[in-house]
Scaffold this motif. Structure first.
Motif, PDB file in Angstrom:
ATOM      1  N   ASN A  40       0.844  -1.197   0.000  1.00  0.00           N
ATOM      2  CA  ASN A  40       0.000   0.000   0.000  1.00  0.00           C
ATOM      3  C   ASN A  40       0.879   1.246   0.000  1.00  0.00           C
ATOM      4  OD1 ASN A  40      -2.912  -0.932   0.300  1.00  0.00           O
ATOM      5  ND2 ASN A  40      -1.852  -2.149   1.849  1.00  0.00           N
ATOM      6  N   VAL A 122      -7.354  -3.502   2.116  1.00  0.00           N
ATOM      7  CA  VAL A 122      -7.128  -2.071   2.343  1.00  0.00           C
ATOM      8  C   VAL A 122      -7.807  -1.236   1.256  1.00  0.00           C
ATOM      9  CG1 VAL A 122      -5.401  -0.253   2.532  1.00  0.00           C
ATOM     10  CG2 VAL A 122      -4.994  -2.466   3.616  1.00  0.00           C
ATOM     11  N   THR A 126     -11.312   0.408   2.324  1.00  0.00           N
ATOM     12  CA  THR A 126     -11.319   1.866   2.492  1.00  0.00           C
ATOM     13  C   THR A 126     -12.348   2.510   1.563  1.00  0.00           C
ATOM     14  OG1 THR A 126      -8.962   1.722   2.977  1.00  0.00           O
ATOM     15  CG2 THR A 126      -9.832   3.909   2.506  1.00  0.00           C
ATOM     16  N   HIS A 147      -5.785   9.622  -8.143  1.00  0.00           N
ATOM     17  CA  HIS A 147      -5.005   8.373  -8.257  1.00  0.00           C
ATOM     18  C   HIS A 147      -5.934   7.299  -8.835  1.00  0.00           C
ATOM     19  CE1 HIS A 147      -2.259   9.166  -4.467  1.00  0.00           C
ATOM     20  NE2 HIS A 147      -2.497  10.271  -5.157  1.00  0.00           N
ATOM     21  N   GLY A 150      -4.811   3.678  -9.504  1.00  0.00           N
ATOM     22  CA  GLY A 150      -4.091   2.939  -8.473  1.00  0.00           C
ATOM     23  C   GLY A 150      -4.959   1.900  -7.780  1.00  0.00           C
ATOM     24  N   GLY A 151      -4.445   1.400  -6.667  1.00  0.00           N
ATOM     25  CA  GLY A 151      -5.167   0.353  -5.936  1.00  0.00           C
ATOM     26  C   GLY A 151      -6.539   0.828  -5.486  1.00  0.00           C
ATOM     27  N   ALA A 172      -5.527  11.132 -13.117  1.00  0.00           N
ATOM     28  CA  ALA A 172      -4.282  10.343 -13.060  1.00  0.00           C
ATOM     29  C   ALA A 172      -3.297  10.981 -14.023  1.00  0.00           C
ATOM     30  CB  ALA A 172      -4.559   8.888 -13.441  1.00  0.00           C
ATOM     31  N   SER A 173      -2.090  10.398 -14.103  1.00  0.00           N
ATOM     32  CA  SER A 173      -1.110  10.937 -15.048  1.00  0.00           C
ATOM     33  C   SER A 173      -1.450  10.472 -16.469  1.00  0.00           C
ATOM     34  CB  SER A 173       0.310  10.541 -14.633  1.00  0.00           C
ATOM     35  OG  SER A 173       0.372   9.182 -14.321  1.00  0.00           O
ATOM     36  N   PRO A 214      -6.940  11.646  -1.775  1.00  0.00           N
ATOM     37  CA  PRO A 214      -5.789  11.100  -1.048  1.00  0.00           C
ATOM     38  C   PRO A 214      -4.533  11.940  -1.256  1.00  0.00           C
ATOM     39  CG  PRO A 214      -6.018   9.968  -3.140  1.00  0.00           C
ATOM     40  CD  PRO A 214      -6.984  11.124  -3.161  1.00  0.00           C
ATOM     41  N   GLY A 237      -5.553  10.660   2.674  1.00  0.00           N
ATOM     42  CA  GLY A 237      -4.153  10.401   2.305  1.00  0.00           C
ATOM     43  C   GLY A 237      -3.408  11.707   2.155  1.00  0.00           C
ATOM     44  N   ALA A 238      -2.101  11.602   1.962  1.00  0.00           N
ATOM     45  CA  ALA A 238      -1.268  12.807   1.884  1.00  0.00           C
ATOM     46  C   ALA A 238      -0.153  12.575   0.871  1.00  0.00           C
ATOM     47  CB  ALA A 238      -0.712  13.115   3.265  1.00  0.00           C
ATOM     48  N   SER A 239      -0.529  12.125  -0.324  1.00  0.00           N
ATOM     49  CA  SER A 239       0.520  11.797  -1.300  1.00  0.00           C
ATOM     50  C   SER A 239       1.305  13.031  -1.733  1.00  0.00           C
ATOM     51  CB  SER A 239      -0.075  11.080  -2.515  1.00  0.00           C
ATOM     52  OG  SER A 239      -0.962  11.928  -3.185  1.00  0.00           O
ATOM     53  N   VAL A 242       4.846  13.291  -0.611  1.00  0.00           N
ATOM     54  CA  VAL A 242       5.863  12.363  -1.147  1.00  0.00           C
ATOM     55  C   VAL A 242       6.357  12.888  -2.486  1.00  0.00           C
ATOM     56  CG1 VAL A 242       6.270  10.005  -1.959  1.00  0.00           C
ATOM     57  CG2 VAL A 242       4.743  10.416  -0.006  1.00  0.00           C
ATOM     58  N   HIS A 278      -9.115   7.147   8.402  1.00  0.00           N
ATOM     59  CA  HIS A 278      -7.867   6.396   8.587  1.00  0.00           C
ATOM     60  C   HIS A 278      -8.260   4.996   9.042  1.00  0.00           C
ATOM     61  CE1 HIS A 278      -4.040   4.969   9.700  1.00  0.00           C
ATOM     62  NE2 HIS A 278      -3.444   6.135   9.870  1.00  0.00           N
ATOM     63  N   MET A 279      -8.250   4.050   8.087  1.00  0.00           N
ATOM     64  CA  MET A 279      -8.770   2.709   8.408  1.00  0.00           C
ATOM     65  C   MET A 279      -7.938   2.018   9.484  1.00  0.00           C
ATOM     66  SD  MET A 279     -11.400   2.702   6.621  1.00  0.00           S
ATOM     67  CE  MET A 279     -12.058   1.046   6.718  1.00  0.00           C
TER      68      MET A 279
HETATM   69  N1  LIG Z   1      -6.593   6.621   5.153  1.00  0.00           N
HETATM   70  C1  LIG Z   1      -6.648   5.340   4.815  1.00  0.00           C
HETATM   71  O1  LIG Z   1      -7.150   4.517   5.591  1.00  0.00           O
HETATM   72  C2  LIG Z   1      -6.115   4.912   3.471  1.00  0.00           C
HETATM   73  C3  LIG Z   1      -6.286   3.583   3.052  1.00  0.00           C
HETATM   74  C4  LIG Z   1      -5.832   3.238   1.772  1.00  0.00           C
HETATM   75  C5  LIG Z   1      -5.185   4.186   0.963  1.00  0.00           C
HETATM   76  N2  LIG Z   1      -5.016   5.451   1.430  1.00  0.00           N
HETATM   77  C6  LIG Z   1      -4.377   6.485   0.569  1.00  0.00           C
HETATM   78  O2  LIG Z   1      -4.933   6.396  -0.728  1.00  0.00           O
HETATM   79  C7  LIG Z   1      -3.961   6.711  -1.702  1.00  0.00           C
HETATM   80  C8  LIG Z   1      -3.905   5.584  -2.718  1.00  0.00           C
HETATM   81  O3  LIG Z   1      -3.358   4.428  -2.085  1.00  0.00           O
HETATM   82  P1  LIG Z   1      -2.993   3.127  -2.915  1.00  0.00           P
HETATM   83  O4  LIG Z   1      -2.316   2.209  -1.952  1.00  0.00           O
HETATM   84  O5  LIG Z   1      -4.148   2.673  -3.688  1.00  0.00           O
HETATM   85  O6  LIG Z   1      -1.860   3.659  -3.897  1.00  0.00           O
HETATM   86  P2  LIG Z   1      -1.866   3.844  -5.456  1.00  0.00           P
HETATM   87  O7  LIG Z   1      -2.986   4.723  -5.858  1.00  0.00           O
HETATM   88  O8  LIG Z   1      -1.738   2.549  -6.134  1.00  0.00           O
HETATM   89  O9  LIG Z   1      -0.539   4.713  -5.522  1.00  0.00           O
HETATM   90  C9  LIG Z   1       0.216   4.888  -6.572  1.00  0.00           C
HETATM   91  C10 LIG Z   1      -0.290   5.969  -7.530  1.00  0.00           C
HETATM   92  O10 LIG Z   1      -0.509   7.227  -6.856  1.00  0.00           O
HETATM   93  C11 LIG Z   1      -0.274   8.297  -7.758  1.00  0.00           C
HETATM   94  N3  LIG Z   1       0.539   9.296  -7.064  1.00  0.00           N
HETATM   95  C12 LIG Z   1       0.109  10.508  -6.658  1.00  0.00           C
HETATM   96  N4  LIG Z   1       1.068  11.157  -6.000  1.00  0.00           N
HETATM   97  C13 LIG Z   1       2.135  10.349  -5.990  1.00  0.00           C
HETATM   98  C14 LIG Z   1       3.445  10.474  -5.458  1.00  0.00           C
HETATM   99  N5  LIG Z   1       3.832  11.559  -4.784  1.00  0.00           N
HETATM  100  N6  LIG Z   1       4.301   9.453  -5.628  1.00  0.00           N
HETATM  101  C15 LIG Z   1       3.919   8.347  -6.293  1.00  0.00           C
HETATM  102  N7  LIG Z   1       2.687   8.168  -6.805  1.00  0.00           N
HETATM  103  C16 LIG Z   1       1.799   9.165  -6.649  1.00  0.00           C
HETATM  104  C17 LIG Z   1       0.416   7.699  -8.966  1.00  0.00           C
HETATM  105  O11 LIG Z   1      -0.517   7.630 -10.019  1.00  0.00           O
HETATM  106  P3  LIG Z   1      -0.919   8.896 -10.903  1.00  0.00           P
HETATM  107  O12 LIG Z   1       0.041   9.999 -10.614  1.00  0.00           O
HETATM  108  O13 LIG Z   1      -0.873   8.418 -12.301  1.00  0.00           O
HETATM  109  O14 LIG Z   1      -2.314   9.183 -10.460  1.00  0.00           O
HETATM  110  C18 LIG Z   1       0.753   6.271  -8.555  1.00  0.00           C
HETATM  111  O15 LIG Z   1       0.707   5.346  -9.616  1.00  0.00           O
HETATM  112  C19 LIG Z   1      -2.653   6.958  -0.947  1.00  0.00           C
HETATM  113  O16 LIG Z   1      -2.504   8.365  -0.718  1.00  0.00           O
HETATM  114  C20 LIG Z   1      -2.879   6.243   0.376  1.00  0.00           C
HETATM  115  O17 LIG Z   1      -2.114   6.741   1.439  1.00  0.00           O
HETATM  116  C21 LIG Z   1      -5.469   5.825   2.662  1.00  0.00           C
END
Ligand SMILES: NC(=O)c1ccc[n+]([C@@H]2O[C@H](COP(=O)([O-])OP(=O)(O)OC[C@H]3O[C@@H](n4cnc5c(N)ncnc54)[C@H](OP(=O)(O)O)[C@@H]3O)[C@@H](O)[C@H]2O)c1
Length: 340
Positions: A40, A122, A126, A147, A150-151, A172-173, A214, A237-239, A242, A278-279
């Motif tokens: 994740n 997850v 979520t 995103h 993504g997942g 997305a990108s 996110p 989230g707080a991407s 990063v 926040h799960m």
């Molecule tokens: N609060 C919670 O309980 C909870 C639970 C699950 C996930 N989340 C949050 O949800 C978001 C998505 O999670 P995920 O696990 O499914 O991941 P994900 O979307 O598969 O993450 C990767 C994708 O995020 C995008 N991205 C945006 N900013 C980025 C950065 N600074 N560095 C790298 N990639 C970045 C990229 O796609 P593009 O740029 O092409 O869009 C990348 O392919 C994350 O922020 C995560 O922390 C929170």
């Protein structure tokens, strides 16, 4: 057995694989031989020291794993060696074996693969929590997700389709345009297009019912502006904190400094809601278990089907995480811990 550890804050080159004694199940516990563990985005943030709720370093990340029970402790009923299970590890899932209280295990039907099981908790849990549990997503409603490829993004697309949402706008990108459109979303290029305007344009000027953010920082206020009156924003989230695979204090600082303060009076007058999600910090386990039950029946009916981007041998965990940092994934990334 071997497991992955984060010894300290660092880039992907800081990740280590260590040999440790096999853990032994105590009363009420089972030992699971892991086949797949989910990666994740939070795992990447933890490695960079940007996540508030991880254990102290050194530690083994990994919220979720699937595998088979190889040993049970005293007093265990309902599970036996050989059973295929989903393990809600909390932390520590990036391991060849995990020992857990059996309350954290979910039996897997034969028709559910180890890949599917490790890809779901997850991301789908979520998404379901936000849209269905908190948001009461209703047929015909409209959704904005970032995103989108993504997942979580791919899970949101499938849940929205299953629940009858009329429009999902996904940012997305640019290389992901065709993939995002193929999931039934309306693709928005997050770098070159203005998603706030597009949300208004596609909803007759009103805005969307649900915006799922996110990213954080100043982006969060733009997601809020994409909502109609009566709409709901989910911040989870707080991407934006990063930037690349090494920690950028500047990016993290900018993200915190630009995070908006919402005004309850203005929220009241526009009937808009902001949820923080926040799960990992939900107090009541039964909520998440309820989501998993609902999701497994959707999976068995064919309403949802996790999209697996790639499966990497765990020795390649650094490359797998780099793949996500480089924004290359389309769907979920998994680690393979199965015995050779
Ligand atoms: N609060 C919670 O309980 C909870 C639970 C699950 C996930 N989340 C949050 O949800 C978001 C998505 O999670 P995920 O696990 O499914 O991941 P994900 O979307 O598969 O993450 C990767 C994708 O995020 C995008 N991205 C945006 N900013 C980025 C950065 N600074 N560095 C790298 N990639 C970045 C990229 O796609 P593009 O740029 O092409 O869009 C990348 O392919 C994350 O922020 C995560 O922390 C929170």
């Amino acid at each position: 057995m071997r497991k992955v550890i984060y010894p300290r804050v660092g880039g992907v080159d800081s990740i280590q694989i260590v040999d440790v004694e096999d853990p032994v199940p105590g009363p009420g516990q089972a030992s699971v031989r892991v086949h797949r563990a989910g990666i994740n985005f939070a795992d990447l943030m933890m490695r960079q020291g940007l996540y508030g709720s991880n254990p102290d370093f050194p530690f083994t990340p990994g919220y979720e794993a699937s595998g088979e029970i190889i040993e049970i402790g005293d007093g265990v009923g309902g599970f036996r060696p050989g059973d295929r299970v989903l393990a809600m590890t909390g932390f520590g899932g990036y391991s060849e074996r995990v020992v857990l209280d059996t309350g954290r295990l979910v039996p897997l039907p034969d028709s559910v693969s180890f890949d599917q099981a490790a890809a779901m908790p997850v991301t789908y849990g979520t998404s379901y929590h936000m849209l269905v549990h908190l948001g009461n997503l209703t047929r015909g409603e409209t959704v904005l997700i970032h995103h989108a490829a993504g997942g979580v993004g791919t899970a949101v697309a499938q849940i929205c389709k299953a629940m009858g949402a009329s429009l999902v706008i996904g940012t997305a990108s640019s290389p992901k345009r065709d993939f995002v459109n193929s999931l039934g979303m309306h693709f928005v290029d997050r770098e070159s297009e203005d998603f706030v305007n597009i949300c208004k344009e596609l909803t007759g000027g009103k805005g969307v019912h649900h915006a799922i953010d996110p990213v954080g920082g100043g982006h969060l206020m733009r997601s809020y502006q994409s909502l109609r009156r009566g709409g709901k924003l989910y911040y989870f989230g707080a991407s934006a904190a990063v930037k690349g695979e090494r920690r950028s204090r500047l990016a993290a600082l900018k993200m915190w400094a630009s995070t908006p303060k919402f005004d309850p009076l203005r929220m009241m007058n526009s009937n808009r809601a902001v949820f923080g999600v926040h799960m990992g910090l939900l107090d009541d386990d039964s909520i998440f278990k309820g989501h998993l039950e609902a999701l497994s029946s959707m999976l068995l009916k064919g309403d949802i089907a996790p999209i697996i981007d790639s499966v990497w041998r765990f020795e390649k965990v650094a490359d797998a995480q780099l793949h996500i940092h480089e924004r290359k994934n389309r769907g979920k990334v998994l680690l393979d811990f199965s015995p050779n």
